[in-house]
Design an enzyme around this catalytic site. Sequence first.
Site, PDB file in Angstrom:
ATOM      1  CB  CYS A 175      -0.959   0.033   1.183  1.00  0.00           C
ATOM      2  SG  CYS A 175      -2.190  -1.260   1.206  1.00  0.00           S
TER       3      CYS A 175
ATOM      4  NE  ARG B 190       4.913   1.617   0.568  1.00  0.00           N
ATOM      5  CZ  ARG B 190       5.597   1.638   1.713  1.00  0.00           C
ATOM      6  NH1 ARG B 190       6.840   2.080   1.711  1.00  0.00           N
ATOM      7  NH2 ARG B 190       5.054   1.234   2.833  1.00  0.00           N
TER       8      ARG B 190
ATOM      9  CD1 TRP C 170       0.137  -5.832  -2.690  1.00  0.00           C
ATOM     10  CD2 TRP C 170      -0.446  -6.690  -0.710  1.00  0.00           C
ATOM     11  NE1 TRP C 170       0.655  -7.110  -2.619  1.00  0.00           N
ATOM     12  CE2 TRP C 170       0.308  -7.660  -1.416  1.00  0.00           C
ATOM     13  CE3 TRP C 170      -0.915  -7.017   0.559  1.00  0.00           C
ATOM     14  CZ2 TRP C 170       0.597  -8.922  -0.893  1.00  0.00           C
ATOM     15  CZ3 TRP C 170      -0.632  -8.265   1.082  1.00  0.00           C
ATOM     16  CH2 TRP C 170       0.113  -9.208   0.350  1.00  0.00           C
TER      17      TRP C 170
ATOM     18  CG  ASN D 173      -0.528   2.578   3.630  1.00  0.00           C
ATOM     19  OD1 ASN D 173      -1.397   2.569   2.770  1.00  0.00           O
ATOM     20  ND2 ASN D 173       0.699   2.985   3.392  1.00  0.00           N
ATOM     21  N   GLY D 174      -2.346  -0.444   6.449  1.00  0.00           N
ATOM     22  CA  GLY D 174      -2.390  -1.240   7.669  1.00  0.00           C
ATOM     23  C   GLY D 174      -3.656  -2.073   7.746  1.00  0.00           C
TER      24      GLY D 174
ATOM     25  CD  GLU E 176      18.022 -13.496  -0.806  1.00  0.00           C
ATOM     26  OE1 GLU E 176      17.706 -12.480  -1.449  1.00  0.00           O
ATOM     27  OE2 GLU E 176      17.354 -13.933   0.160  1.00  0.00           O
TER      28      GLU E 176
ATOM     29  CE  LYS F 110      16.244 -11.320  -3.757  1.00  0.00           C
ATOM     30  NZ  LYS F 110      15.396 -11.838  -2.709  1.00  0.00           N
TER      31      LYS F 110
ATOM     32  CD  GLU G 220      11.543 -12.248  -3.188  1.00  0.00           C
ATOM     33  OE1 GLU G 220      11.095 -11.496  -2.312  1.00  0.00           O
ATOM     34  OE2 GLU G 220      12.719 -12.171  -3.584  1.00  0.00           O
TER      35      GLU G 220
ATOM     36  CG  HIS H 208      18.200 -36.926   6.033  1.00  0.00           C
ATOM     37  ND1 HIS H 208      18.150 -38.033   6.855  1.00  0.00           N
ATOM     38  CD2 HIS H 208      19.485 -36.483   6.078  1.00  0.00           C
ATOM     39  CE1 HIS H 208      19.338 -38.247   7.386  1.00  0.00           C
ATOM     40  NE2 HIS H 208      20.172 -37.312   6.932  1.00  0.00           N
TER      41      HIS H 208
ATOM     42  CE  LYS I 266      12.547  -2.997  -1.401  1.00  0.00           C
ATOM     43  NZ  LYS I 266      13.532  -3.982  -1.858  1.00  0.00           N
TER      44      LYS I 266
END
Length: 686
Positions: free
Chosen positions: A2, A33, A102, A129-130, A557, A561, A564, A580, A681
């Site tokens: 947002c 964002r 968002w 926002n929130g 990481e 990426k 994402e 395993h 973001k």
Amino acid sequence: MCGIFAYLNFNVSRERRYILEVLFNGLRRLEYRGYDSAGISIDSCNCSGSDVNRQIVTPPLVFRQEGNIESLVKSVYHDVDATDLNLEESFSIHAGIAHTRWATHGEPAPRNSHPQTSDDGNEFVVVHNGVVTNYEVLKETLVRHGFTFESETDTEVIPKLAKFVFDKANEEGDPGVTFSQVVLEVMRHLEGAYALIFKSRHYPNELIACKRGSPLLLGVKLAEEASIGASFNDTKFLSSNGQPKELFLSSDANALVEHTKKVLVIEDGEVVHLKDGGVSILKFDQAKGNRGRTLSRPASVERALSILEMEVEQINKGKYEHYMQKEIHEQPESLTTTMRGRLIRGGSCKAKTVLLGGLKDHLKTIRRSRRIVFIGCGTSYNAALASRPILEELSGIPVTMEIASDLLDRQGPIYREDTAVFVSQSGETADTLNALEYALENGALCVGITNTVGSAIARNTHCGVHINAGAEIGVASTKAYTSQIVVMAMLALAIGGDLISSQERREAVIDGLFDLPSKVKEVLKLDQEMKYLAKLLMAEQSLLVFGRGYNYATALEGALKVKEVALMHSEGILAGEMKHGPLALVDESLPIFVIATRDACFSKQQSVIQQLHARKGRLIVMCTKGDAASVCVGGSCRVIEVPQAVDCLQTVINTVPLQLLAYHLTVLRGHNVDQPRNLAKSVTTQ
């Protein structure tokens, strides 16, 4: 996640078209964002002048649209063309608000977009926002009082509650109720995290901003700055003295820097009232609410402006096609900036040391800690994991890892003797902030590692280190990740700086830090090689990444990426766990990326490669330059050679090719690099 933006011009004549473009451009600066819809609210007529009767002001206009900002722009201008709204009409005073949403409550749709309104007459208009956690209770109460709801959002209760408070005050004989009193009473009923901006037809040319948990900034620009350069004086900027000025509100500094660098970081519980060109700041007190028949009138507080350490060039793409591409290639410079002034090489008889000014007064306490607890989410968690071995080695203190949300779910033990290190690029991550509050309640020493000066984590921890990576716009973190690792390596050096036994090791790491930017610059030359590899993998559905030791975090990481931004299933796996379960997935069709650079785990990774090859695994191996023959069994795998660095920093080098691979996979698969599907973001809601 947002974005909020608002613009108020006072005694500065601006046409409606100009005001719209300022609002649209503010939203464009917030696109990174993450969002799925957007909206704005502006005045329908010129309501300036001291003789305005607030009861007869025409309702503000509200425009909302699902999709990207350009869809909103087209929708607004289409609606304008269909009416007699004059885009050339000039306003000496005007207040406009804007928002990118968002979706959390309710699907992406115009009815669920912001601004949300109190009624058909738009008496109160709010961007938010929130998350309001008690919205269902408030909604039930408002429905009983005759309110009807159009959306599925939690936000809609806020403007309706404002109207309820306003109407009730007038019914009870308080027609002089102020805008700030209405907002303070609304805040008293809200639970959860939020940043809010209110606009109302009852209070024309005024805006009110308030926050609890979510970030919000005020930017101030005097009209005279452009011509003569105003001196920096808080009273001059914030007072209601009739001086022409422009005021901006935003959830992100990126939307302010092109207008002004003079900002106020709004604190939790503060109510910022923009009226008559002045800025008054009130402090919300939950205990002070409705006193008898009138609403409380709290006293104002004084705050100082600060200067943004940011340039407009940092938030532009420059010669690159995407922000992620730009930020990957900026890493030699961002790492240099992260280390600048913090590494001391010393002279011929002086030891090499690290100076972290934000920690120097707390190092003795940290060294006496029972344990160090790293707390973070996503990429920040991976950066902490990459740094754990060197911190344990140099400090001799046990280091544990906690995903912030899991720590809170378990209510895991945090002790007074612990040092809790909170890692967050934005400094506003909701779960990490809640974990910080939990650790503070339990008496731990709290250290913040963030990229955002003035963020909630930076303000609320006892001490910390700013990573100085520069503005990162792409949703997928790249340069902030590598700078976080470097900062935590320097943290390990600082904590272990009193141990003579590890002096040689520390000096080797410091030398490695000095050499790191040049080695990252060298590994970036693999760009075209990784693009070719991406072409080979673009049609695949899955990718496994095996790592060990320092490079387990690299595997996590790298896989993160790829999933994402390229929207490809990818999993980072600890190579020691291969037998395993993961080994069952291996066949000739599944691409497997193995990180096998020179370190203490190299021989074990050679064994992993042999076993994967025996099962006809489709291997891609990353190794140290010159080691291709040692890792590639019979020339049957694709090899990526990278320069060698000291082991605890090799993860920085090894991450870069995986970042490039994820970037090129995304472009080739036709996905949005900088705004991945469903992601934001800064995750400021739980």
